[in-house]
Scaffold this motif. Sequence first.
Motif, PDB file in Angstrom:
ATOM      1  N   TYR A  31      -4.241 -12.992   0.314  1.00 50.90           N
ATOM      2  CA  TYR A  31      -3.878 -11.569   0.247  1.00 50.90           C
ATOM      3  C   TYR A  31      -4.872 -10.811  -0.623  1.00 50.90           C
ATOM      4  N   ASN A  32      -5.232 -11.432  -1.738  1.00 50.92           N
ATOM      5  CA  ASN A  32      -6.208 -10.793  -2.611  1.00 50.92           C
ATOM      6  C   ASN A  32      -6.877 -11.843  -3.498  1.00 50.92           C
ATOM      7  N   PRO A  70     -12.307 -13.712   3.462  1.00 47.79           N
ATOM      8  CA  PRO A  70     -11.151 -13.179   4.197  1.00 47.79           C
ATOM      9  C   PRO A  70     -10.904 -13.966   5.484  1.00 47.79           C
ATOM     10  N   ASP A 126      -9.247 -12.176  -7.182  1.00 50.19           N
ATOM     11  CA  ASP A 126      -9.882 -11.588  -8.358  1.00 50.19           C
ATOM     12  C   ASP A 126     -10.900 -12.615  -8.851  1.00 50.19           C
ATOM     13  N   GLU A 139       5.113 -12.088  -3.683  1.00 52.11           N
ATOM     14  CA  GLU A 139       3.701 -12.050  -4.050  1.00 52.11           C
ATOM     15  C   GLU A 139       3.501 -13.103  -5.126  1.00 52.11           C
ATOM     16  N   THR A 142      -4.191 -14.297  -4.835  1.00 55.88           N
ATOM     17  CA  THR A 142      -2.821 -13.852  -4.574  1.00 55.88           C
ATOM     18  C   THR A 142      -2.479 -14.135  -3.113  1.00 55.88           C
ATOM     19  N   GLY A 171       1.572  -4.262   1.492  1.00 59.28           N
ATOM     20  CA  GLY A 171       0.146  -4.015   1.306  1.00 59.28           C
ATOM     21  C   GLY A 171      -0.225  -2.556   1.154  1.00 59.28           C
ATOM     22  N   MET A 175      -2.091  -1.561  -1.954  1.00 59.55           N
ATOM     23  CA  MET A 175      -3.469  -2.074  -1.961  1.00 59.55           C
ATOM     24  C   MET A 175      -4.367  -1.191  -1.097  1.00 59.55           C
ATOM     25  N   GLU A 194       0.568 -15.053  -7.538  1.00 57.47           N
ATOM     26  CA  GLU A 194      -0.821 -15.093  -8.012  1.00 57.47           C
ATOM     27  C   GLU A 194      -1.008 -16.307  -8.915  1.00 57.47           C
ATOM     28  N   VAL A 248      -5.490  -7.410   4.053  1.00 61.57           N
ATOM     29  CA  VAL A 248      -5.670  -6.662   2.815  1.00 61.57           C
ATOM     30  C   VAL A 248      -7.005  -7.059   2.155  1.00 61.57           C
ATOM     31  N   TYR A 249      -7.209  -8.369   2.012  1.00 62.03           N
ATOM     32  CA  TYR A 249      -8.473  -8.857   1.435  1.00 62.03           C
ATOM     33  C   TYR A 249      -9.646  -8.485   2.350  1.00 62.03           C
ATOM     34  N   ARG A 284     -10.789  -4.905   1.911  1.00 66.50           N
ATOM     35  CA  ARG A 284     -11.619  -4.731   0.727  1.00 66.50           C
ATOM     36  C   ARG A 284     -13.065  -5.101   0.998  1.00 66.50           C
TER      37      ARG A 284
END
Lengths: 329, 267
Positions: free
Chosen positions: B58-59, B35, B61, B21, B68, B149, B152, B23, B122-123, B126
């Motif tokens: 993946y994610n 996404p 922020d 992982e 990430t 994941g 998450m 970030e 994963v993203y 969300r």
Amino acid sequence: MNTTDRKARKKSRITPDLRVNLGGIILNNPITVASGTFGYGMEYEPFMDIASLGAVIVKGTTLEPRAGNPPPRICETPSGMLNAIGLENPGVKAFINQHLPVLRSRKTTVIVNIAGNTVEEYAELARTLDGQSGIAGLELNISCPNVKQGGLQFGTDPVMVQELVAAVKSQTSLPVMAKLSPNVTDIVAIARAAERGGADCLSLINTLLGMAIDIENRKPFLANTFGGLSGPAIKPVALRMVYQVASEVPLPIMGMGGITDTRDVIEFLMAGATAVSIGTANFVNPLVTQEVLAGLRDYMEQNQITSVQELIGAALPQGLPKKGSAELT
Amino acid sequence: MPSVEKALVIRHREIVPYYYELEFIAPSIAQEVLPGQFVNIRVSNSLDPLLRRPFSIYNVDKKLGSITVFYKVVGRGTELLSLMPIQKRLDVMGPLGRPFSIPGNINRAYLIGGGVGIAPLVYLARVLTDSDIKVKVLMGASTAGFICGRDMFDQLGVNYLISTDDGSEGLKGKVTDLFEQQLFLQDCDYIYACGPEPMLAKITRLALDNGIDGEISLEGRMACGVGACLGCSHPVLKDGNRSYAKICSDGPVFRIGEMLLHNGDVR
């Protein structure tokens, strides 16, 4: 020059003149992008004003649309990559109707790379593009290693090269640049043939024929078996060929092959190239053309070089052959 | 609009052997990325290996401006990347590619991921959850330790089912078997799938046979990432004719049934 002179000169800021004349194609600066590595320019527009480039040489264009080769089409190799795209393109009509108007609106200097299966096809392409506004010149792709007909088979035979260039010249008023293959024993002989055919300038080198093998499946990695090697791995070969041709043939040269930074650009200019093309490096760093353009300017300012002409052929012991083929007219 | 950022690495750890992982701070990319889109990362400053490597998102922020990615070490490029220490700068280009779409008429979506193919889902989970779409995740891996994941999805409160090749957790078999098993529930009106090509081929066939629409995300070797080099072309059926689509810029997300898939019963 004594130290006081040097100090005095260092203080006076110069504005380097970057303009070059590539056999009738006037470029605002010598940094261009190689055919097949920059699409039709729009792909890189998020990263730069494409009009800042000396020229955009668009993807190889054929009379009819081509689907290209099956995948895998590319393979990374040490400091380089192999490609066998197979001239995928939408055809000359789509180029004229869809891509050229956009390029024209951006005020970009456009050089169209053309490819065909026969001499007649090249001639027809030249005729079709002749009346179109917004084209600064034609580049003849006589060196593509990835198509069955045409391409490389033209580019390795001096008689064919001369005939092809002459046929194209007779159909267009645009400056014609012949793109030479490195996959020959004597590139100078091919360059001379292009000159005899009436080429206004030359571009070199195209990719070096190579291959990779998939050892798990015991077969060639690329679906096309062979592909063209590009990237920094080929730079010394390309530089040598530019130097050889520039020493012998009085035509301006667009030098290319593995250029990734300012130093490479200056090396090619000193080897006798009037302008350079950045190819594979665009994939690695989409900002590379802007960086080398700024780098070239800095180098010239620091070294008090007022015109890029001073660099062209600077490393050739005899200078450029015959009259300065790179002078602005 | 894509850009190039010198991204500060703030977290980088091996979750299970070979799976990482990573970030990093890349504010412009983080603000824009959707996404299904990807970033192209230079794994080292040297010219060997030469080309950037594509990674799905993946994610994100957005507040922190960080992205990430989740990846598996599969070759020299990812191996070099795995050595990248935190506090170093990473050359990241993005966002690139066509994102997943979120049609207005869907209520219940399956997210189907095989192996590291779970990463972009994963993203997506969300964003779908934020749009009040009910999400069920089907994820497959070779063994329980390689399921990623999970934390998450737990955070999002999303349901997930697992399949493993060795039966160490969930259904013993492939994620395609899991999908087949769930179909009778008829609790899905759209699917999103990402994973190896044979898996996507089977998912495509099952979805089409059951009249379920959806999207798949393909992987491919690429050079430029922006549609210029035509290196990542993938066969596609267009008006009954075989042609090619660019994974990097026409995709990586494609409509179900649009692509000719290897090992697949092509329509």
